[in-house]
Design a protein around this motif. Sequence first.
Motif, PDB file in Angstrom:
ATOM      1  N   SER A   1       0.826  -1.208   0.000  1.00  0.00           N
ATOM      2  CA  SER A   1       0.000   0.000   0.000  1.00  0.00           C
ATOM      3  C   SER A   1       0.859   1.256   0.000  1.00  0.00           C
ATOM      4  O   SER A   1       0.559   2.229  -0.703  1.00  0.00           O
ATOM      5  CB  SER A   1      -0.932   0.002   1.220  1.00  0.00           C
ATOM      6  OG  SER A   1      -1.903  -1.011   1.116  1.00  0.00           O
ATOM      7  N   LYS A   2       1.929   1.234   0.798  1.00  0.00           N
ATOM      8  CA  LYS A   2       2.825   2.388   0.824  1.00  0.00           C
ATOM      9  C   LYS A   2       3.448   2.625  -0.548  1.00  0.00           C
ATOM     10  O   LYS A   2       3.553   3.764  -1.013  1.00  0.00           O
ATOM     11  CB  LYS A   2       3.918   2.171   1.864  1.00  0.00           C
ATOM     12  CG  LYS A   2       3.428   2.182   3.301  1.00  0.00           C
ATOM     13  CD  LYS A   2       4.587   1.944   4.262  1.00  0.00           C
ATOM     14  CE  LYS A   2       4.107   1.929   5.706  1.00  0.00           C
ATOM     15  NZ  LYS A   2       5.214   1.645   6.652  1.00  0.00           N
ATOM     16  N   ILE A   3       3.859   1.524  -1.183  1.00  0.00           N
ATOM     17  CA  ILE A   3       4.488   1.634  -2.498  1.00  0.00           C
ATOM     18  C   ILE A   3       3.502   2.194  -3.518  1.00  0.00           C
ATOM     19  O   ILE A   3       3.839   3.088  -4.304  1.00  0.00           O
ATOM     20  CB  ILE A   3       5.014   0.260  -2.963  1.00  0.00           C
ATOM     21  CG1 ILE A   3       6.159  -0.201  -2.078  1.00  0.00           C
ATOM     22  CG2 ILE A   3       5.475   0.319  -4.424  1.00  0.00           C
ATOM     23  CD1 ILE A   3       6.568  -1.638  -2.290  1.00  0.00           C
ATOM     24  N   GLU A   4       2.280   1.672  -3.528  1.00  0.00           N
ATOM     25  CA  GLU A   4       1.273   2.164  -4.473  1.00  0.00           C
ATOM     26  C   GLU A   4       1.039   3.660  -4.276  1.00  0.00           C
ATOM     27  O   GLU A   4       0.874   4.411  -5.247  1.00  0.00           O
ATOM     28  CB  GLU A   4      -0.033   1.399  -4.308  1.00  0.00           C
ATOM     29  CG  GLU A   4       0.017  -0.025  -4.844  1.00  0.00           C
ATOM     30  CD  GLU A   4      -1.328  -0.711  -4.796  1.00  0.00           C
ATOM     31  OE1 GLU A   4      -2.256  -0.165  -4.167  1.00  0.00           O
ATOM     32  OE2 GLU A   4      -1.460  -1.794  -5.388  1.00  0.00           O
ATOM     33  N   GLY A   5       1.008   4.093  -3.033  1.00  0.00           N
ATOM     34  CA  GLY A   5       0.814   5.508  -2.763  1.00  0.00           C
ATOM     35  C   GLY A   5       1.959   6.356  -3.276  1.00  0.00           C
ATOM     36  O   GLY A   5       1.754   7.412  -3.883  1.00  0.00           O
ATOM     37  N   ILE A   6       3.187   5.901  -3.051  1.00  0.00           N
ATOM     38  CA  ILE A   6       4.361   6.632  -3.519  1.00  0.00           C
ATOM     39  C   ILE A   6       4.387   6.692  -5.038  1.00  0.00           C
ATOM     40  O   ILE A   6       4.655   7.744  -5.641  1.00  0.00           O
ATOM     41  CB  ILE A   6       5.645   5.976  -2.976  1.00  0.00           C
ATOM     42  CG1 ILE A   6       5.711   6.152  -1.454  1.00  0.00           C
ATOM     43  CG2 ILE A   6       6.886   6.570  -3.633  1.00  0.00           C
ATOM     44  CD1 ILE A   6       6.780   5.312  -0.782  1.00  0.00           C
ATOM     45  N   LEU A   7       4.113   5.564  -5.686  1.00  0.00           N
ATOM     46  CA  LEU A   7       4.120   5.520  -7.147  1.00  0.00           C
ATOM     47  C   LEU A   7       3.036   6.413  -7.738  1.00  0.00           C
ATOM     48  O   LEU A   7       3.265   7.146  -8.700  1.00  0.00           O
ATOM     49  CB  LEU A   7       3.929   4.080  -7.633  1.00  0.00           C
ATOM     50  CG  LEU A   7       5.067   3.095  -7.337  1.00  0.00           C
ATOM     51  CD1 LEU A   7       4.661   1.691  -7.766  1.00  0.00           C
ATOM     52  CD2 LEU A   7       6.345   3.515  -8.039  1.00  0.00           C
ATOM     53  N   THR A   8       1.828   6.337  -7.165  1.00  0.00           N
ATOM     54  CA  THR A   8       0.712   7.141  -7.666  1.00  0.00           C
ATOM     55  C   THR A   8       0.996   8.624  -7.535  1.00  0.00           C
ATOM     56  O   THR A   8       0.679   9.420  -8.423  1.00  0.00           O
ATOM     57  CB  THR A   8      -0.581   6.787  -6.916  1.00  0.00           C
ATOM     58  OG1 THR A   8      -0.849   5.384  -7.045  1.00  0.00           O
ATOM     59  CG2 THR A   8      -1.763   7.562  -7.462  1.00  0.00           C
TER      60      THR A   8
ATOM     61  N   ARG B   1       6.108   9.847 -14.681  1.00  0.00           N
ATOM     62  CA  ARG B   1       7.333   9.390 -14.014  1.00  0.00           C
ATOM     63  C   ARG B   1       7.001   8.174 -13.177  1.00  0.00           C
ATOM     64  O   ARG B   1       6.253   8.265 -12.208  1.00  0.00           O
ATOM     65  CB  ARG B   1       7.870  10.501 -13.137  1.00  0.00           C
ATOM     66  CG  ARG B   1       9.041  10.059 -12.254  1.00  0.00           C
ATOM     67  CD  ARG B   1      10.324  10.688 -12.700  1.00  0.00           C
ATOM     68  NE  ARG B   1      11.348  10.578 -11.667  1.00  0.00           N
ATOM     69  CZ  ARG B   1      12.151   9.524 -11.530  1.00  0.00           C
ATOM     70  NH1 ARG B   1      12.046   8.495 -12.338  1.00  0.00           N
ATOM     71  NH2 ARG B   1      13.076   9.511 -10.588  1.00  0.00           N
ATOM     72  N   MET B   2       7.539   7.014 -13.543  1.00  0.00           N
ATOM     73  CA  MET B   2       7.391   5.808 -12.746  1.00  0.00           C
ATOM     74  C   MET B   2       8.700   5.590 -11.992  1.00  0.00           C
ATOM     75  O   MET B   2       9.753   5.367 -12.597  1.00  0.00           O
ATOM     76  CB  MET B   2       7.071   4.593 -13.630  1.00  0.00           C
ATOM     77  CG  MET B   2       6.832   3.318 -12.840  1.00  0.00           C
ATOM     78  SD  MET B   2       5.450   3.424 -11.644  1.00  0.00           S
ATOM     79  CE  MET B   2       4.029   3.409 -12.756  1.00  0.00           C
ATOM     80  N   LEU B   3       8.648   5.698 -10.680  1.00  0.00           N
ATOM     81  CA  LEU B   3       9.853   5.596  -9.870  1.00  0.00           C
ATOM     82  C   LEU B   3      10.467   4.201  -9.947  1.00  0.00           C
ATOM     83  O   LEU B   3       9.778   3.209 -10.175  1.00  0.00           O
ATOM     84  CB  LEU B   3       9.530   5.922  -8.413  1.00  0.00           C
ATOM     85  CG  LEU B   3       8.977   7.323  -8.130  1.00  0.00           C
ATOM     86  CD1 LEU B   3       8.668   7.473  -6.652  1.00  0.00           C
ATOM     87  CD2 LEU B   3       9.960   8.401  -8.584  1.00  0.00           C
ATOM     88  N   THR B   4      11.751   4.132  -9.725  1.00  0.00           N
ATOM     89  CA  THR B   4      12.452   2.856  -9.726  1.00  0.00           C
ATOM     90  C   THR B   4      12.338   2.186  -8.363  1.00  0.00           C
ATOM     91  O   THR B   4      11.976   2.821  -7.356  1.00  0.00           O
ATOM     92  CB  THR B   4      13.941   3.049 -10.055  1.00  0.00           C
ATOM     93  OG1 THR B   4      14.564   3.775  -8.972  1.00  0.00           O
ATOM     94  CG2 THR B   4      14.116   3.812 -11.359  1.00  0.00           C
ATOM     95  N   SER B   5      12.703   0.912  -8.318  1.00  0.00           N
ATOM     96  CA  SER B   5      12.687   0.159  -7.063  1.00  0.00           C
ATOM     97  C   SER B   5      13.602   0.803  -6.028  1.00  0.00           C
ATOM     98  O   SER B   5      13.231   0.945  -4.853  1.00  0.00           O
ATOM     99  CB  SER B   5      13.111  -1.289  -7.330  1.00  0.00           C
ATOM    100  OG  SER B   5      13.212  -2.006  -6.125  1.00  0.00           O
ATOM    101  N   ASP B   6      14.786   1.216  -6.443  1.00  0.00           N
ATOM    102  CA  ASP B   6      15.741   1.834  -5.515  1.00  0.00           C
ATOM    103  C   ASP B   6      15.205   3.147  -4.955  1.00  0.00           C
ATOM    104  O   ASP B   6      15.386   3.463  -3.766  1.00  0.00           O
ATOM    105  CB  ASP B   6      17.083   2.084  -6.216  1.00  0.00           C
ATOM    106  CG  ASP B   6      17.858   0.792  -6.470  1.00  0.00           C
ATOM    107  OD1 ASP B   6      17.501  -0.237  -5.856  1.00  0.00           O
ATOM    108  OD2 ASP B   6      18.800   0.825  -7.283  1.00  0.00           O
ATOM    109  N   GLU B   7      14.530   3.927  -5.800  1.00  0.00           N
ATOM    110  CA  GLU B   7      13.963   5.207  -5.344  1.00  0.00           C
ATOM    111  C   GLU B   7      12.870   4.986  -4.309  1.00  0.00           C
ATOM    112  O   GLU B   7      12.806   5.696  -3.294  1.00  0.00           O
ATOM    113  CB  GLU B   7      13.415   5.981  -6.541  1.00  0.00           C
ATOM    114  CG  GLU B   7      14.493   6.554  -7.452  1.00  0.00           C
ATOM    115  CD  GLU B   7      13.921   7.172  -8.709  1.00  0.00           C
ATOM    116  OE1 GLU B   7      14.451   8.211  -9.147  1.00  0.00           O
ATOM    117  OE2 GLU B   7      12.936   6.618  -9.267  1.00  0.00           O
TER     118      GLU B   7
END
Length: 333
Positions: A235-242, A248-254
Amino acid sequence: MEVDVSRLLHLVETLEQSGTNGETVDKVLKNSGLTRKDLAPTAKSFSYKKEVLFVREASEALRDLTFGARAGLTWKVSNSLTGYISKYSKDLRAAIENTARFHEIIDPAVQYDLRISGNFAAFEVRWKDASYAKFHRHTEFLMFAVLSRMRAISQSSFYPIEIRFQHEVRRSAGDFQKLAGFPVIFGAETLEMILPLAVLDLPIPTYDLRLREHLTEYGERLLSEQGRVKQTLRSKIEGILTSALPARMLTSDEVAASVGMSARTFARRLNEEGTSFRDVVDELRFDLSKTFMKDDMSLSEIAFALGYADQAAFSTAFKRWTGVSPSSFRAQD
């Protein structure tokens, strides 16, 4: 997170009054992970996620992007703790400020604040769980439901200066404005309702200081007893990506750095949740692509919004997800 069933009952009633048949209602319920038993008189609560999905499925069944907004504008009665606190507050400003304190008890996804600036006030909504930001129809339902509740408790048919949404709807924007009767802005930086300052002074006829104090004391007790709802890493990741979209689609490292983890720990934690960063990105893109199509965005716009190099790259991914091209998928609707 479990939420009170009353909003779902209202949404089902709105769908039934939209001229659809019982079979369609049952299908919408099923696609949302619900059944008629969930609507039984003994039902008290259910999954928040299922309410979110119901609004999306109902909108698609009716082919009406304004379903959530329409349902929100007819939401009058709230039997939640914050509903009663607002009902017994002195004026609209007090109602907003009092209930903002306890809103997290009834809503796992959003929190709000009242901001005064110059000659207007902003009712600003922020995501506690930003993974819900991708559900545009439910976001519209929430914002218009807040407006309807403000009108109901103040017994005043006031109009905001405007409501601002962060997502886009393209050609349907005029439908929302016609429904609302005031400017509705899409593609804004902030999710908020802009109000004339005079609206904050509207008295609430049901004001009762003793009852309000009793309820706020009870609310403080609930806040101290309940722990914070823990978000999954997904959920945290989806929020950050959205939040980083469009384009801009962030990378895994970002993203790993954003949540304070090393790349190795990040991958391990996702594996423990039964997924991977690639799967999260892929599923988020697929989910958003279908929503963007409903919002009348062109394929080139969707490709840009989801961070693809070009339309061809997006089309290849979409065919992998569905087995058909984006244009064929859209033609089936």
